[in-house]
Design a protein around this motif. Structure first.
Motif: not given
Length: 413
Positions: A279-301, A310-316
């Motif tokens: 489990d990740i305890p931090e508060m995540v929202q659906n508005i976070d998906h876009a920034a996450t996907f863009l960062e994963l793709a190496g695209a500008p946010i 929320y990529l940092p959270l996925l990395k622990g």
């Protein structure tokens, strides 16, 4: 501006299959094949890149078939991709696949502790139209479209419920009749009322809901199997989520809309190869998906994006500046289910909400001591300090998200 458009600019192929339910046709996608409107469970119409087609079968299976076909046959396999796979289920009216009609038939679901909620101190909660007891329709929701035409309910919903049955093909009707005709016969014989009727409706609702969820689970498994078979599983991030939570009899309700926990909390599972497990305890929202996907793709946010990756959270990691509160605003009143307009703020322990428009009511909850939100503490002695803190946080978030609702209400008063 949408993240699929930005991903395309970064060299990604984009596709959406299934439920769309927005005014416009999809934009920013190389391929789109969407259900019309809310979509039908059986023999649904799809709009395939602008061309409307009816497809025989069950929506969850068809949607998955189309997604796998795109992955396997239509995309350029030399390029990275982003696929949005949107199932209709488990939206109302929870029509199970014929192969799942008998699933869980011997299960008796426990009645939620708050099923017979009296809504003391919560005026808005008492004025909705999403009660299993009062508003769940016998024909439309619970499939009691008897051939003798003896069971009647809300005229509009009854008509729609009987139309749903009539849209089935001969094979589907045979399976449907085999399952529901005995239920209809028994329902007529029992002549249920009061508490017995309420709890019968709850059990039927739960059975059909869990059955359609089972179909989604099975089809998600098909997608995972495809990715694994084609050596793509460890190079793909998978986000399994929803647009909101749902009431499974809590407070006597079905549906969603309220900021109360059961619908405010949104299901979300992420499979990130190499990421943390648990489990990740931090508060995540659906508005976070876009920034996450863009960062994963190496695209500008973009700077004006409201969510955070929320990529940092996925990395622990546990960023010190991560949000400690959430903002919510529901506008759709008067409309289906008649949930009052309201906005609010939630922290790790407390929640403050304001119901407005044709009422003016505040609610405050201590989620640590009252997780079911049965005791409205607003204006109770001893809550002054926490109320002020939440009001300050509410105003901060309204400014952050450019929601001037409180100043607009002040002008009207």
């Amino acid at each position: 501006q949408t993240f699929p458009k930005l991903l395309r600019q970064a060299g990604y192929q984009t596709a959406i299959v299934g439920k769309w339910h927005l005014t416009s046709d999809p934009t920013g996608f190389d391929y789109w094949n969407i259900l019309t409107g809310q979509g039908d469970y059986y023999n649904p119409y799809f709009i395939d890149n602008g061309e409307k087609k009816q497809i025989e079968g069950y929506a969850t299976n068809i949607t998955t078939d189309l997604a796998i076909d795109w992955l396997d046959q239509k995309r350029d396999k030399e390029k990275p991709f982003c696929l949005l796979l949107h199932h209709k289920a488990p939206h109302r009216t929870w029509m199970p696949d014929t192969c799942d009609l008998e699933l869980y038939k011997d299960v008796v679901f426990p009645i939620p502790e708050t099923f017979y909620d009296k809504y003391e101190g919560r005026i808005a909660a008492s004025q909705q139209e999403m009660s299993i007891i009062k508003d769940m329709d016998l024909v439309y929701d619970l499939k009691l479209a008897d051939k003798e035409n003896e069971i009647h309910s809300n005229p509009g919903l009854e008509k729609a419920g009987r139309a749903m049955y009539n849209k089935l093909n001969a094979e589907q009707k045979a399976a449907w009749d085999k399952h529901y005709d005995p239920i209809i016969k028994e329902f007529k014989e029992k002549k249920l009322s009061g508490k017995a009727l309420a709890e019968w409706k709850y059990q039927q609702y739960m059975l059909d809901y869990i059955r359609v969820i089972h179909s989604v689970d099975r089809n998600v498994g098909r997608v995972l199997d495809y990715l694994e078979k084609n050596d793509m599983l460890d190079n793909t991030i998978i986000v399994y989520t929803s647009d909101q939570g749902f009431y499974m009899g809590e407070h006597g309700w079905f549906d969603k809309r309220f900021m109360y926990e059961e619908s405010f909390r949104t299901p979300m599972l992420v499979r990130y190869p190499g990421g943390i497990k648990g489990d990740i305890p931090e508060m995540v929202q659906n508005i976070d998906h876009a920034a996450t996907f863009l960062e994963l793709a190496g695209a500008p946010i973009p700077e004006d994006i409201q969510g955070d990756s929320y990529l940092p959270l996925l990395k622990g990691e546990h960023p010190k500046d991560w949000r400690t509160s959430l903002y919510y605003h529901y506008y759709e009143f008067p409309a289906e289910h008649m949930v009052k307009r309201h906005y609010g703020v939630r922290t790790d322990r407390y929640k403050l909400m304001h119901f407005y428009d044709d009422i003016d009511v505040w609610e405050l909850y201590d989620l640590q001591n009252d997780p079911m939100e049965m005791n409205n503490l607003y204006n109770k002695p001893g809550t002054e300090e926490v109320t002020k803190q939440l009001m300050d946080e509410l105003h901060k978030l309204q400014k952050q998200y450019d929601d001037p609702i409180e100043s607009e209400l002040a002008k009207k008063s």
